[in-house]
Design an enzyme around this catalytic site. Structure first.
Site, PDB file in Angstrom:
ATOM      1  N   PRO A 123       4.786  -4.794  -1.199  1.00 25.84           N
ATOM      2  CA  PRO A 123       4.638  -3.625  -2.058  1.00 25.84           C
ATOM      3  C   PRO A 123       4.342  -4.012  -3.513  1.00 25.84           C
ATOM      4  CG  PRO A 123       6.961  -4.049  -1.633  1.00 25.84           C
ATOM      5  CD  PRO A 123       6.183  -5.059  -0.832  1.00 25.84           C
ATOM      6  N   GLY A 124       3.455  -3.297  -4.153  1.00 23.96           N
ATOM      7  CA  GLY A 124       3.181  -3.522  -5.574  1.00 23.96           C
ATOM      8  C   GLY A 124       3.466  -2.233  -6.331  1.00 23.96           C
ATOM      9  N   ARG A 125       2.570  -1.277  -6.137  1.00 26.22           N
ATOM     10  CA  ARG A 125       2.647   0.008  -6.834  1.00 26.22           C
ATOM     11  C   ARG A 125       4.029   0.670  -6.726  1.00 26.22           C
ATOM     12  NH1 ARG A 125      -1.884   3.319  -7.362  1.00 26.22           N
ATOM     13  NH2 ARG A 125      -2.826   2.150  -5.655  1.00 26.22           N
TER      14      ARG A 125
ATOM     15  N   GLY B 222       0.783  -1.239   0.000  1.00 27.49           N
ATOM     16  CA  GLY B 222       0.000   0.000   0.000  1.00 27.49           C
ATOM     17  C   GLY B 222       0.808   1.277   0.000  1.00 27.49           C
TER      18      GLY B 222
ATOM     19  N   CYS C 265     -15.501   5.829 -26.390  1.00 31.25           N
ATOM     20  CA  CYS C 265     -16.800   6.493 -26.458  1.00 31.25           C
ATOM     21  C   CYS C 265     -17.383   6.680 -25.074  1.00 31.25           C
ATOM     22  CB  CYS C 265     -17.737   5.679 -27.338  1.00 31.25           C
ATOM     23  SG  CYS C 265     -17.203   5.737 -29.028  1.00 31.25           S
TER      24      CYS C 265
HETATM   25  N1  LLP Z   1      -1.288  -6.882  -0.668  1.00 30.80           N
HETATM   26  C1  LLP Z   1      -2.616  -7.003  -0.793  1.00 30.80           C
HETATM   27  C2  LLP Z   1      -3.325  -8.003  -0.020  1.00 30.80           C
HETATM   28  C3  LLP Z   1      -3.313  -6.159  -1.665  1.00 30.80           C
HETATM   29  O1  LLP Z   1      -4.622  -6.272  -1.770  1.00 30.80           O
HETATM   30  C4  LLP Z   1      -2.603  -5.191  -2.421  1.00 30.80           C
HETATM   31  C5  LLP Z   1      -3.293  -4.315  -3.353  1.00 30.80           C
HETATM   32  C6  LLP Z   1      -1.216  -5.122  -2.274  1.00 30.80           C
HETATM   33  C7  LLP Z   1      -0.592  -5.978  -1.375  1.00 30.80           C
HETATM   34  C8  LLP Z   1      -0.361  -4.151  -3.026  1.00 30.80           C
HETATM   35  O2  LLP Z   1      -0.718  -2.840  -2.753  1.00 30.80           O
HETATM   36  P1  LLP Z   1       0.165  -1.651  -3.378  1.00 30.80           P
HETATM   37  O3  LLP Z   1       1.528  -1.727  -2.714  1.00 30.80           O
HETATM   38  O4  LLP Z   1       0.259  -1.884  -4.838  1.00 30.80           O
HETATM   39  O5  LLP Z   1      -0.579  -0.435  -3.059  1.00 30.80           O
HETATM   40  N2  LLP Z   1      -6.184  -0.796  -8.688  1.00 30.80           N
HETATM   41  C9  LLP Z   1      -5.912   0.127  -7.605  1.00 30.80           C
HETATM   42  C10 LLP Z   1      -5.078  -0.491  -6.527  1.00 30.80           C
HETATM   43  C11 LLP Z   1      -5.695  -1.739  -5.940  1.00 30.80           C
HETATM   44  C12 LLP Z   1      -4.804  -2.372  -4.928  1.00 30.80           C
HETATM   45  C13 LLP Z   1      -5.318  -3.707  -4.561  1.00 30.80           C
HETATM   46  N3  LLP Z   1      -4.551  -4.387  -3.590  1.00 30.80           N
HETATM   47  C14 LLP Z   1      -5.240   1.359  -8.184  1.00 30.80           C
HETATM   48  O6  LLP Z   1      -5.028   1.418  -9.383  1.00 30.80           O
HETATM   49  O7  LLP Z   1      -4.950   2.295  -7.462  1.00 30.80           O
END
Ligand code: LLP
Length: 420
Positions: free
Chosen positions: A275-277, A232, A344
């Site tokens: 971490p993802g984003r 997150g 569209c």
């Molecule tokens: N772990 C879990 C259990 C999660 O549900 C998520 C993201 C992550 C890790 C990674 O979170 P991050 O570090 O990427 O914030 N589509 C949305 C974001 C949805 C995130 C869903 N879960 C957007 O484009 O902002």
């Protein structure tokens, strides 16, 4: 001409077509290393798990494997990519609030090490399937710590009525889940997972969640060997976003964990983060070619050859981005433009009031920080082809995902009788 890791944007578009998603590999590598090097403690083992939903493909997963990160997947589809990348099963975590039997079986067949259980029903399914397959698997239980993070409501996950995990208040149900797991011969309870939301710019929410989870562990007396604090961590989309720098964030979290464990006098063997984003977001760029323009009563539009099909985030979350004209990098700002896609939908505006030099047909519009949840949430709306994706590093470029074509889209357009 603006360059990404030494390669000019017009060269990339000439070679791969437009629109195009470009990743600066050095930036991805640097982020992975920052996490792996700084999320470390002398009090417990640590593991950095990339949330592959942010962006996944074989090249990306190979990179993570090389840099020593693990991954999480949330569906059979994401797991399938991991299998194609030969990602070590020991380093895969399987998430999801409604895992299908066939997905659980797929995970067991690949010998995925850990399934993150969302609810009581899932405990029964995982136990039954692991026994049927005679395949051991570790599990974590996803707890909703009910810590509200300051982010868009669609990406906040720890609100009282979130669909994810089991509420921290339901102690008896959580204990029941653990008892069931402990009675099974193939499933091993390892600990808890919690995740409070996404694009969170400050660390207070994470620290509050850690404290709450540690209190919970102490009060319930449950023995936990693994604690996963989720992901997150926010990134910089515009100048208004000031995320905590990665190394600092990691150190703050490690400090909070060490202090909380010591204060509660509990021992946890391993702490994971997801971490993802923040691993791919700022490394990604979207390149578009400008087509027509339009002046309406109050607005000046610049139309681009992509839009909400390759980046749904502005339409879905009112997400903000910054852009430049890559071919007019040093020209003075001449006005503000609505950057509109070709779908569209009136809502297909990627950026409102973007300050740019005079925009003309053929200009290359570059949007920053599109690396997370852009391509992975892309669609074929209006039958647009998903763009190609390239990795660029020190003057070299390699394509990692091919552009879709009308022909590949038509592969699914079949007509056949169904035997009933
Ligand atoms: N772990 C879990 C259990 C999660 O549900 C998520 C993201 C992550 C890790 C990674 O979170 P991050 O570090 O990427 O914030 N589509 C949305 C974001 C949805 C995130 C869903 N879960 C957007 O484009 O902002």
């Amino acid at each position: 001409m603006y360059k990404i890791s030494g390669v000019a944007c017009d060269t990339l578009l000439k070679a791969c077509g437009s629109p195009l998603v470009v990743y600066d590999e050095n930036k991805i590598d640097e982020q992975i290393r920052l996490y792996v090097d700084n999320f470390k403690s002398s009090a417990f083992e640590t593991e950095v798990i990339y949330a592959s939903k942010a962006f996944t493909c074989v090249a990306m997963l190979e990179k993570l494997q090389k840099e020593g990160a693990s991954i999480d997947v949330v569906s059979g589809g994401e797991l399938y990519v991991a299998i194609q990348a030969k990602f070590p099963a020991q380093r895969i975590y399987f998430h999801g609030n409604n895992k299908l039997d066939e997905e659980i079986i797929m995970a067991l067949d690949y010998q995925v090490k850990t399934i993150v259980i969302d609810n009581l029903h899932e405990v029964h399914r995982v136990i039954a399937l692991a026994e049927q397959k005679q395949q051991p698997v570790d599990v974590l239980i996803r707890i909703n710590p009910k810590v509200e993070a300051h982010t868009h409501e669609f990406i906040a996950t720890a609100t009282a009525d979130s669909k994810f995990g089991i509420s921290i208040d339901l102690v008896e149900e959580i204990k029941q889940m653990i008892t069931l797991i402990e009675e099974s011969s193939y499933v091993t309870f390892k600990g808890f997972h919690s995740h409070i939301g996404s694009q969170i710019l400050a660390y207070e929410g994470f620290v509050a969640a850690i404290d709450k989870m540690v209190d919970f562990i102490k009060e319930t007396g449950i023995t936990v060997s693994t604690f996963n604090i989720g992901g997150g961590f926010g990134v910089r989309y515009t100048k208004d976003d000031t995320p905590v720098p990665t190394a600092h964030m990691c150190k703050t979290l490690i400090d909070s964990l060490e202090t909380a464990f010591a204060k509660a006098d509990i021992r946890v063997d391993k702490v994971c983060m997801e971490p993802g984003r923040s691993i791919v977001g700022e490394a990604g760029y979207s390149l578009y070619t400008v087509g027509f323009k339009k002046q309406t009563q109050h607005k000046q539009f610049a139309f681009i050859d992509g839009g909400m099909a390759d980046n749904i985030r502005p339409a879905l979350y009112e997400a903000k981005y910054e852009c430049i004209l890559a071919n007019k990098e040093h020209e003075a700002i001449a006005g503000v433009y609505e950057i509109a896609g070709k779908c569209c939908e009136s809502g297909d505006i990627l950026i409102h009031d973007a300050p740019l030099p005079k925009v003309e047909a053929g200009d290359i519009l570059l949007m920053f920080t599109t690396g997370a949840y852009g391509y992975s949430m892309a669609s074929n709306y209006n039958r647009l082809n998903r763009p190609a994706v390239v990795f660029v590093k020190d003057g070299h470029a390699r394509q990692v995902l091919a552009r879709e074509s009308f022909e590949t889209q038509m592969l699914l357009d079949v007509q056949k009788d169904i035997e009933l």
